[in-house]
Design a protein around this motif. Structure first.
Motif, PDB file in Angstrom:
ATOM      1  N   THR A 119       0.460   3.926  -3.100  1.00 45.85           N
ATOM      2  CA  THR A 119      -0.477   4.981  -2.738  1.00 45.85           C
ATOM      3  C   THR A 119      -0.210   6.281  -3.491  1.00 45.85           C
ATOM      4  O   THR A 119      -1.136   7.046  -3.751  1.00 45.85           O
ATOM      5  CB  THR A 119      -0.491   5.212  -1.218  1.00 45.85           C
ATOM      6  OG1 THR A 119      -1.572   6.075  -0.893  1.00 45.85           O
ATOM      7  CG2 THR A 119       0.795   5.859  -0.738  1.00 45.85           C
ATOM      8  N   CYS A 167      -6.528   4.330  -3.144  1.00 39.54           N
ATOM      9  CA  CYS A 167      -6.282   2.900  -2.960  1.00 39.54           C
ATOM     10  C   CYS A 167      -6.488   2.558  -1.488  1.00 39.54           C
ATOM     11  O   CYS A 167      -6.398   3.430  -0.619  1.00 39.54           O
ATOM     12  CB  CYS A 167      -4.906   2.486  -3.459  1.00 39.54           C
ATOM     13  SG  CYS A 167      -3.530   3.221  -2.623  1.00 39.54           S
ATOM     14  N   TYR A 172       0.830  -1.201   0.000  1.00 42.52           N
ATOM     15  CA  TYR A 172       0.000   0.000   0.000  1.00 42.52           C
ATOM     16  C   TYR A 172       0.870   1.258   0.000  1.00 42.52           C
ATOM     17  O   TYR A 172       0.601   2.213  -0.729  1.00 42.52           O
ATOM     18  CB  TYR A 172      -0.934  -0.010   1.211  1.00 42.52           C
ATOM     19  CG  TYR A 172      -1.717   1.265   1.397  1.00 42.52           C
ATOM     20  CD1 TYR A 172      -2.847   1.516   0.636  1.00 42.52           C
ATOM     21  CD2 TYR A 172      -1.316   2.214   2.321  1.00 42.52           C
ATOM     22  CE1 TYR A 172      -3.568   2.682   0.795  1.00 42.52           C
ATOM     23  CE2 TYR A 172      -2.025   3.382   2.498  1.00 42.52           C
ATOM     24  CZ  TYR A 172      -3.150   3.622   1.733  1.00 42.52           C
ATOM     25  OH  TYR A 172      -3.856   4.778   1.881  1.00 42.52           O
ATOM     26  N   THR A 197      -4.605   6.571  -6.920  1.00 42.24           N
ATOM     27  CA  THR A 197      -5.470   7.116  -5.872  1.00 42.24           C
ATOM     28  C   THR A 197      -6.917   7.016  -6.323  1.00 42.24           C
ATOM     29  O   THR A 197      -7.201   7.258  -7.491  1.00 42.24           O
ATOM     30  CB  THR A 197      -5.142   8.584  -5.556  1.00 42.24           C
ATOM     31  OG1 THR A 197      -5.121   9.318  -6.766  1.00 42.24           O
ATOM     32  CG2 THR A 197      -3.819   8.706  -4.844  1.00 42.24           C
TER      33      THR A 197
END
Length: 148
Positions: free
Chosen positions: A125, A131, A121, A129
């Protein structure tokens, strides 16, 4: 007629009060003569043992885990584009595109624990976007490969 029901009731009550419980014992190795003996096929024992040992030896199986969802929207072309872009950037990580009406979802990775998914993640990230980490049924691979 009343006497027939009374006799039937007494017989059923008497049969119920007797200790007529039977236990079924399944034995593969040691013969047991204290009750009902069920002779089972030996292949059944192999299947039961194989189920319990498969995780120890290694294999591919499904379990509860986590994935990182990098796209959620109505546009199929956009979902395919995001999936292909992720596959180019991270070639070793599996991607999954699903359709849950009315939205397409692109999820990546097969992580056993949330901290493992958190690492992915943090990498994606900034690229995709919004997420998020989502619980899912994932494939766990315990097979160790030897490189020759």
């Amino acid at each position: 007629m009343k006497y027939t029901y009374a006799v039937l009731f007494i017989l059923l009550f008497a049969a119920r009060s007797l200790d007529s419980s039977a236990q079924v014992k399944v034995s593969y190795d040691v013969p047991d003569t204290s009750g009902v003996v069920l002779h089972a096929d030996q292949r059944l024992a192999m299947v039961v043992k194989k189920k319990t040992v498969s995780v120890v030896r290694g294999g591919i199986y499904s379990a509860h885990g986590y994935r990182v969802q990098i796209y959620n929207g109505n546009d199929r072309a956009k979902a395919t584009q995001v999936k292909l872009d992720f596959m180019r950037r991270f070639p070793g990580i599996r991607t999954y595109m699903t359709y849950v009406q009315p939205q397409f979802r692109v999820k990546v990775g097969d992580f056993r624990s949330r901290p493992d998914a958190q690492k992915m993640y943090q990498q994606v990230t900034n690229l995709y976007t919004p997420c998020m980490i989502v619980p899912d049924i994932v494939e766990i691979n315990n097979v160790s490969r030897k490189d020759d």
